[in-house]
Scaffold this motif. Structure first.
Motif, PDB file in Angstrom:
ATOM      1  N   CYS A 148       0.850  -1.194   0.000  1.00 34.82           N
ATOM      2  CA  CYS A 148       0.000   0.000   0.000  1.00 34.82           C
ATOM      3  C   CYS A 148       0.885   1.243   0.000  1.00 34.82           C
ATOM      4  O   CYS A 148       1.773   1.390   0.861  1.00 34.82           O
ATOM      5  CB  CYS A 148      -0.898  -0.025   1.237  1.00 34.82           C
ATOM      6  N   ALA A 149       0.649   2.142  -0.962  1.00 35.12           N
ATOM      7  CA  ALA A 149       1.439   3.372  -1.073  1.00 35.12           C
ATOM      8  C   ALA A 149       0.525   4.530  -1.426  1.00 35.12           C
ATOM      9  O   ALA A 149      -0.589   4.344  -1.931  1.00 35.12           O
ATOM     10  CB  ALA A 149       2.535   3.209  -2.123  1.00 35.12           C
ATOM     11  N   ALA A 150       1.011   5.763  -1.157  1.00 32.22           N
ATOM     12  CA  ALA A 150       0.242   6.973  -1.463  1.00 32.22           C
ATOM     13  C   ALA A 150       1.159   8.175  -1.426  1.00 32.22           C
ATOM     14  O   ALA A 150       2.267   8.126  -0.861  1.00 32.22           O
ATOM     15  CB  ALA A 150      -0.911   7.141  -0.479  1.00 32.22           C
ATOM     16  N   GLU A 158      -3.541   0.854   8.134  1.00 33.56           N
ATOM     17  CA  GLU A 158      -4.339  -0.239   8.699  1.00 33.56           C
ATOM     18  C   GLU A 158      -4.835  -1.110   7.557  1.00 33.56           C
ATOM     19  O   GLU A 158      -5.241  -0.607   6.501  1.00 33.56           O
ATOM     20  CB  GLU A 158      -5.542   0.296   9.492  1.00 33.56           C
ATOM     21  N   TRP A 159      -4.863  -2.467   7.799  1.00 34.99           N
ATOM     22  CA  TRP A 159      -5.323  -3.409   6.786  1.00 34.99           C
ATOM     23  C   TRP A 159      -6.610  -4.089   7.268  1.00 34.99           C
ATOM     24  O   TRP A 159      -6.714  -4.493   8.433  1.00 34.99           O
ATOM     25  CB  TRP A 159      -4.261  -4.472   6.512  1.00 34.99           C
ATOM     26  N   LEU A 198      -4.940   4.710   5.019  1.00 32.40           N
ATOM     27  CA  LEU A 198      -3.790   5.536   5.382  1.00 32.40           C
ATOM     28  C   LEU A 198      -4.298   6.822   6.012  1.00 32.40           C
ATOM     29  O   LEU A 198      -5.338   7.362   5.601  1.00 32.40           O
ATOM     30  CB  LEU A 198      -2.931   5.875   4.150  1.00 32.40           C
ATOM     31  N   SER A 199      -3.550   7.354   6.982  1.00 28.55           N
ATOM     32  CA  SER A 199      -4.009   8.559   7.666  1.00 28.55           C
ATOM     33  C   SER A 199      -2.847   9.317   8.272  1.00 28.55           C
ATOM     34  O   SER A 199      -1.758   8.778   8.497  1.00 28.55           O
ATOM     35  CB  SER A 199      -5.021   8.207   8.759  1.00 28.55           C
ATOM     36  N   SER A 203      -5.589  14.310   7.640  1.00 28.00           N
ATOM     37  CA  SER A 203      -6.196  13.782   6.414  1.00 28.00           C
ATOM     38  C   SER A 203      -6.124  12.266   6.427  1.00 28.00           C
ATOM     39  O   SER A 203      -5.401  11.661   7.229  1.00 28.00           O
ATOM     40  CB  SER A 203      -5.501  14.338   5.163  1.00 28.00           C
ATOM     41  N   SER A 204      -6.851  11.621   5.495  1.00 27.42           N
ATOM     42  CA  SER A 204      -6.850  10.161   5.389  1.00 27.42           C
ATOM     43  C   SER A 204      -7.252   9.754   3.982  1.00 27.42           C
ATOM     44  O   SER A 204      -7.831  10.550   3.219  1.00 27.42           O
ATOM     45  CB  SER A 204      -7.805   9.531   6.415  1.00 27.42           C
TER      46      SER A 204
END
Length: 442
Positions: A148-150, A158-159, A198-199, A203-204
């Motif tokens: 997971c990337a951003a 969290e998954w 993601l957070s 923001s999230s």
């Protein structure tokens, strides 16, 4: 007077500080390009402070005294100070605004309050993705990673698996920063929707991926009867589990039938349909094939079997018991009915006897009921109307006279007949009644 005011203000400020910890919170989070307010925990006051000074990383950005207001050039259009509480607002945040912010309040030469906070800037989280694994995953053969990337500042990951927190096991693990889920080897229970959230403090973002693990085919059974009757419709169902769905082929006695569905239908079964039926399933992605065979026998419709002597005797005994029970029930019902109606019949007979005695007593007293019915004569005649009277036609003493004006009932007193015990010898009661009727008619 001025000194007393300063002392009172200092005491109020010190009291407020005892409630909280410091003038400012320990940390302040904000978005790059956004705004931030450094709120103090001081209550508003109408008495101005002698001095309020804000610094960032030890460098003054604004200093307010009773005589002047000095703001650094880089903050003139971005800074705003609340003189009643000392709170500071800063707009248009950039990465250069990060750091340690401090404030100092002067109430008098003797009283000084201060506080500090760390400004942490974050980027908005955008463009979240999960790196896709291999295009094809085969059960118990392949392994995979979900990463997971951003873009932006990421504080936590969290998954989730099918809407619940992901459980770890000897096959499922997480990297140190929770960015990657590792599964080795994969199996069918891993087929699910995986979500990464993601957070950061401001923001999230979320992204999901549907993981598919290919497996099978697994032929469980062929659902079909072992024996079927001639002329009936017979179904055979091939129950198989496979991802993707398996390709099916039906064979009868080793020869392909051209049927490639789960259900094989035999219309109007005949003896020639007896034999072995084989279902073959294959999965091109897993490269596996499996077959299962079912033997079907088509027989004639069975005739109704004759009853054995023992069964016939049992039926006869059962029928006899039923008949006896019915007879006993009928007898009991009739007995109860007769007993319940016996009293009412006796009472009715007594009433009828009394009524007969009353009628006889009235007859003995000589009361006669005479009925007269008349209508206009159809033919004119000179005969005397009395001569047109006809003989009585009904009843012992009911006389009907025609040619009288209206129907009339009269009671005529006649001499009483002697009691039955006083009738003269040689005479009968009918003789006496005839004589009485003659007298009355005359």
């Amino acid at each position: 007077m001025k000194a007393a005011t300063s002392i009172a203000l200092a005491l109020s400020l010190l009291t407020g500080l005892c409630v909280g910890v410091g003038v400012l919170s320990y940390r302040t989070d904000a978005l790059i390009g956004g705004n931030v307010i450094f709120n103090t925990n001081l209550d508003p006051t109408d008495n101005p402070y002698t001095k309020i000074a804000w610094t960032v990383n030890g460098r003054d950005i604004i200093v307010l005294t009773s005589a002047s207001n000095v703001t650094e050039p880089g903050y003139k259009d971005r800074i705003s100070l609340d003189t009643s509480t000392g709170s500071l607002e800063l707009t248009g945040l950039t990465l250069g605004d990060r750091g340690n912010y401090s404030v100092e309040f002067s109430i008098s030469a003797e009283v000084i309050l201060n506080g500090s906070t760390e400004l942490v800037l974050h980027e908005v989280i955008v463009n979240a993705t999960i790196k896709k694994p291999l295009a094809t995953l085969v059960e118990d053969k392949d392994s995979t990673n979900l990463t997971c990337a951003a873009a932006g500042s990421i504080s936590t990951r969290e998954w989730m698996k099918d809407g619940v927190p992901l459980s770890l096991s000897d096959r499922v693990s997480l990297s140190g920063d929770n960015s990657t889920v590792g599964i080795s080897p994969v199996n069918r229970t891993d087929n699910a929707v995986y979500l990464c959230r993601l957070s950061n403090p401001v923001s999230s973002a979320s992204v999901s991926y549907n993981l598919v693990v290919n497996f099978g085919p697994e032929l469980k059974t062929i659902l079909a009867p072992e024996i079927a009757e001639v002329g009936t419709t017979t179904l055979l169902y091939c129950y198989v589990r496979s991802v993707p769905p398996a390709k099916l082929t039906w064979l009868f006695k080793g020869v392909e039938t051209g049927v490639h569905e789960n259900v094989y239908v035999i219309d109007e079964s005949s003896h020639s349909d007896s034999g072995d039926y084989t279902c073959t399933a294959s999965n091109d992605l897993t490269g596996r094939t499996q077959s299962l065979t079912h033997t079907l026998t088509i027989g004639d419709r069975p005739s109704s079997p004759a009853l054995s002597p023992g069964a016939a005797a049992g039926i006869a005994v059962a029928v006899t018991l039923v008949v006896v029970a019915l007879v006993v029930g009928l007898y009991c019902g009739l007995t109860y009915h007769l007993n319940s109606t016996k009293g009412s019949l006796g009472a009715g007979r007594e009433t009828e006897r009394k009524h007969t005695q009353q009628n006889q007593a009235s007859h003995d007293r000589g009361h006669l009921n005479l009925q007269f019915r008349s209508h206009e004569p159809k033919i004119k005649t000179s005969r005397d109307p009395q001569e047109m009277m006809r003989t009585p036609v009904s009843g012992d003493r009911d006389w009907i006279y025609q040619n009288v004006s209206r129907l009339t009932t009269r009671v005529v007193e006649a001499p009483p007949l002697p009691p039955r015990t006083q009738i003269p010898r040689g005479r009968t009661r009918p003789d006496l009644e005839s004589e009485y009727e003659t007298k009355i008619s005359s």
